[in-house]
Design an enzyme around this catalytic site. Structure first.
Site, PDB file in Angstrom:
ATOM      1  N   THR A 137      -5.363  35.977 -13.636  1.00 16.76           N
ATOM      2  CA  THR A 137      -6.299  35.057 -14.286  1.00 16.76           C
ATOM      3  C   THR A 137      -7.319  34.654 -13.218  1.00 16.76           C
ATOM      4  O   THR A 137      -8.306  35.352 -13.023  1.00 16.76           O
ATOM      5  CB  THR A 137      -5.558  33.852 -14.892  1.00 16.76           C
ATOM      6  OG1 THR A 137      -4.690  33.306 -13.913  1.00 16.76           O
ATOM      7  CG2 THR A 137      -4.763  34.270 -16.107  1.00 16.76           C
ATOM      8  N   LYS A 145       1.385  37.209 -10.250  1.00 13.82           N
ATOM      9  CA  LYS A 145       0.093  36.536 -10.358  1.00 13.82           C
ATOM     10  C   LYS A 145       0.320  35.024 -10.321  1.00 13.82           C
ATOM     11  O   LYS A 145       1.421  34.537 -10.563  1.00 13.82           O
ATOM     12  CB  LYS A 145      -0.662  36.930 -11.627  1.00 13.82           C
ATOM     13  CG  LYS A 145       0.004  36.607 -12.927  1.00 13.82           C
ATOM     14  CD  LYS A 145      -0.256  35.241 -13.535  1.00 13.82           C
ATOM     15  CE  LYS A 145      -1.668  34.779 -13.502  1.00 13.82           C
ATOM     16  NZ  LYS A 145      -1.747  33.413 -14.134  1.00 13.82           N
ATOM     17  N   THR A 156      -0.023  29.914 -14.613  1.00 15.84           N
ATOM     18  CA  THR A 156       1.307  30.454 -14.760  1.00 15.84           C
ATOM     19  C   THR A 156       1.589  31.358 -13.580  1.00 15.84           C
ATOM     20  O   THR A 156       0.725  32.114 -13.152  1.00 15.84           O
ATOM     21  CB  THR A 156       1.375  31.271 -16.054  1.00 15.84           C
ATOM     22  OG1 THR A 156       1.215  30.381 -17.139  1.00 15.84           O
ATOM     23  CG2 THR A 156       2.693  31.984 -16.186  1.00 15.84           C
ATOM     24  N   GLU A 208      -5.299  28.141  -4.924  1.00 16.45           N
ATOM     25  CA  GLU A 208      -6.609  27.547  -5.167  1.00 16.45           C
ATOM     26  C   GLU A 208      -7.031  26.665  -3.997  1.00 16.45           C
ATOM     27  O   GLU A 208      -6.388  25.674  -3.680  1.00 16.45           O
ATOM     28  CB  GLU A 208      -6.581  26.728  -6.459  1.00 16.45           C
ATOM     29  CG  GLU A 208      -6.563  27.619  -7.678  1.00 16.45           C
ATOM     30  CD  GLU A 208      -6.491  26.844  -8.978  1.00 16.45           C
ATOM     31  OE1 GLU A 208      -6.645  27.477 -10.019  1.00 16.45           O
ATOM     32  OE2 GLU A 208      -6.284  25.619  -8.927  1.00 16.45           O
ATOM     33  N   ASN A 211     -10.587  22.394  -9.511  1.00 13.10           N
ATOM     34  CA  ASN A 211      -9.827  21.714 -10.555  1.00 13.10           C
ATOM     35  C   ASN A 211     -10.533  20.538 -11.204  1.00 13.10           C
ATOM     36  O   ASN A 211     -10.166  20.134 -12.305  1.00 13.10           O
ATOM     37  CB  ASN A 211      -8.472  21.267 -10.003  1.00 13.10           C
ATOM     38  CG  ASN A 211      -7.533  22.443  -9.857  1.00 13.10           C
ATOM     39  OD1 ASN A 211      -7.137  23.033 -10.850  1.00 13.10           O
ATOM     40  ND2 ASN A 211      -7.232  22.814  -8.629  1.00 13.10           N
TER      41      ASN A 211
END
Lengths: 407, 407
Positions: A159, A185, A196, A279, A402
């Site tokens: 993703t 992932k 996820t 991230e 985010n």
């Protein structure tokens, strides 16, 4: 950009398995043809399978369905079908229907029974699941089935991941070379909701489903459960292992410990790749906790350090902030004696049995925390158990990803 | 800058109490004369006192010492001495000696016994405590003792707080007007380590130490323990309440419930001021959890929402990200049934009994999350218990303060 991620060797084909992908435009019809987002992993024979799932009490339909399938058909698994772009979660009653349709579509294209198919979905939560777009393109995944297609699958399950994650290993046992190949992932959370962590491992090492299930819980506790990007656990986290070996006619492994070690190392590699791609992560930090009264204590302390925003911002700021680390230890809920605690960064002793070490010099600590990869070692002095956690820092980039993605 | 913080009315003097401050240059000699950093709160009579302390297992000497003093002298407390600029923590054996010297210095200047003095320190951890600079200036605090000096004390206990925090209330009981005045400090963490939440409340309402101690635990659980800036708990967190009433000759309160309510409201006000001044906080969010099987369950769920980095960044990004909130609920460890959960933002119903509400429109949710103050209401549907948590968002400013201060 991933932290210190070396280029990966091509994944190895695994006897018995073929992999296909398709582009469905799951997230948006406009993406159809632009990126692969559907993956089909098919075994020629019945596999013995095991799975571990998110501990979040909000669990998506694919998780509930997969858990149930493993109860009844763990020794008769033929396929995994997985889509990226929509998590099929938070959707009430329709979620279960769509999860079933995804499995039936994959089973039909692969010419296997629906009871032998596991599924996984990752992506947006709360957006109606575009089952029609998946059904319309499932044949493309089936048509592309090939033994050497794992890299494509690693790309198709992504993703927000910035690179495709995989790892392969081989073990020699009983005069046979067995292969393990895994893809994973996950990089934190995906707009507009949570991401996820997915991991799929295929192997031709022959092992029965019950043995594999017990083993996989231990393996997950020492690999995927030892990483933390931001302390959250999604609704869809899933790790599946499929073994084709018994179906291919091999005798059961004579040394399951050797296989478990290989599986653990493979899963650690896949898990670490997720941290390196976390991230906003700019540093890869290993937290080694020793001297725990129990392994659970050691892991709890390690995770408390790894999820503390103050520790993570100190990492980001290259600030050798031992006080924040000790405070996180004190907040972990684990029984400690502050006078027994010793803390080091790489080879530098910072804090020893309750006191700042007299030789410790802040400049040296700062130099280590300034690296993009380092190890924090903490000895609790309470026992013989240990645990290792891998984590990243908390940066402006994380906030940007985010907080600002949707604005 | 504080979020929606109205200007405070001047604090009220409390019969029996005087307050003095001094400038010692605790953090640095260069600050001597530039800011007040030492506070002395003195009662004319023996007070009944209660305290609650950090649950962090790394506890500074002042906390350990204060807890012990309350065991033996809770009905004979005369003073609190508090310094800002150095936490006297993480310093091994010297910590205890310095904590004792701080108390002895305050006791000597106030002409009371050292056994009747409580202390608190806040500021840098791991830096040798400059007891000499405090001893040299303690007389200045004693010389400035005055009944109407609470505002100065609220300033003097600050570290990174951007405003001085206080609140006063009065209750009428048994034909007498009793006063409560409290001051607090704390806004997250202080370079180079962790910050401290301090709260001191003085009252002339007559109540015995044992009653006050039992009450204060309940009060703290509904006020200071219901706020979360970044989920960390410092080594020095302390809340003291001193009651001069019995020493002043008043008969014990006829209605302690009324006093408890006033004390709770005062502590909530002081606690909310800390959130509004939280590091990098740009939004003040109230999280109301109802329908919990127990109050502890409701509080645990509320705290799980309040500490989730994903929820906090969604607040920051004005992103009505109900999925992240539900995921945090699922991760709280509390037994829930997803089909019973209902979620609202202010008056807007988002999620009802397991399904996104059909009338929910994302634009309306975004508008509410775009405000600088709003309420998230979550009904667990599991029972009758409830809890309220106050928190802020997680912003770039937080990262800047905590990651970049020292670089």
């Amino acid at each position: 950009m991933p932290v210190n991620q070396p280029e990966l060797s091509p994944p190895l084909a695994v006897p018995g398995f073929k992999v296909g992908t398709a582009s469905c435009g799951v997230k948006s019809p406009a993406l159809k043809g632009k990126r692969q987002d559907l993956t089909l992993i098919l075994s020629d024979v019945d596999c013995h399978a095991a799975g571990v799932f998110t501990q979040n009490r909000f669990r998506a339909a694919c998780v509930r369905w997969g858990e149930q399938t493993l109860v009844t058909h763990a020794d008769k698994i033929r396929a995994i079908v997985a889509n990226a772009g929509n998590a099929n979660a938070g959707l009430g009653e329709m979620e279960t229907i769509w999860a079933k349709q995804l499995i039936e579509s994959g089973a039909s294209a692969a010419c296997v029974g629906a009871d032998s198919v596991l599924s996984a979905s990752t992506g947006v939560i709360g957006t109606p699941f575009p089952i029609e777009r998946i059904q319309a393109n499932m044949h493309e995944a089936a048509d592309s089935l090939a033994a050497d297609n794992w890299e494509a699958a690693a790309h198709a399950i992504r993703t927000t991941d910035t690179f495709a994650k995989w790892s392969s290993a081989q073990i020699e046992m009983d005069g046979t070379t067995y292969t393990l190949t895994g893809i994973s992932k996950g990089s934190g959370m995906i707009h507009p909701n949570m991401a996820t962590m997915l991991g799929f491992v295929a192997t031709d090492a022959p092992i029965s489903a019950p043995e594999l299930q017990v083993m996989l819980k231990r393996v997950a506790n020492r690999s995927f459960n030892c990483i933390s990007v931001d302390g959250d656990t999604s609704t869809n986290d899933t790790l599946y292992v499929l073994s084709s070996g018994l179906g291919l006619g091999h005798a059961p492994l004579s040394d399951t410990a050797l296989f478990e070690q290989a599986l653990t190392e493979l899963c650690i590699e896949l898990a670490q790749q997720i941290v390196r791609d976390g991230e906003g992560v700019s540093k890869f930090v290993t937290i080694e906790v020793s001297g725990g009264a129990t392994e659970s204590d050691a892991r709890t302390v390690g995770r408390a350090i790894a999820v503390s925003p103050l520790v993570k911002t100190a990492f980001a700021g290259s600030d050798a902030n031992w006080g924040r680390i000790l405070s996180a230890v004190g907040n972990s809920g684990v029984a400690i004696d502050t006078n027994r605690i010793t803390l080091s960064a790489d080879d530098l002793l910072m804090f020893e049995k309750g006191n700042l070490h007299p030789d410790y010099r802040d400049e040296e600590g700062m130099a280590i925390f300034g690296n993009d990869e380092f190890t924090i070692s903490l000895d609790l002095g309470m026992g013989e158990s240990s645990a290792t956690i891998w984590t990243g820092d908390l940066t402006h980039e994380y906030i940007t990803i985010n907080a600002e993605y949707r604005t």
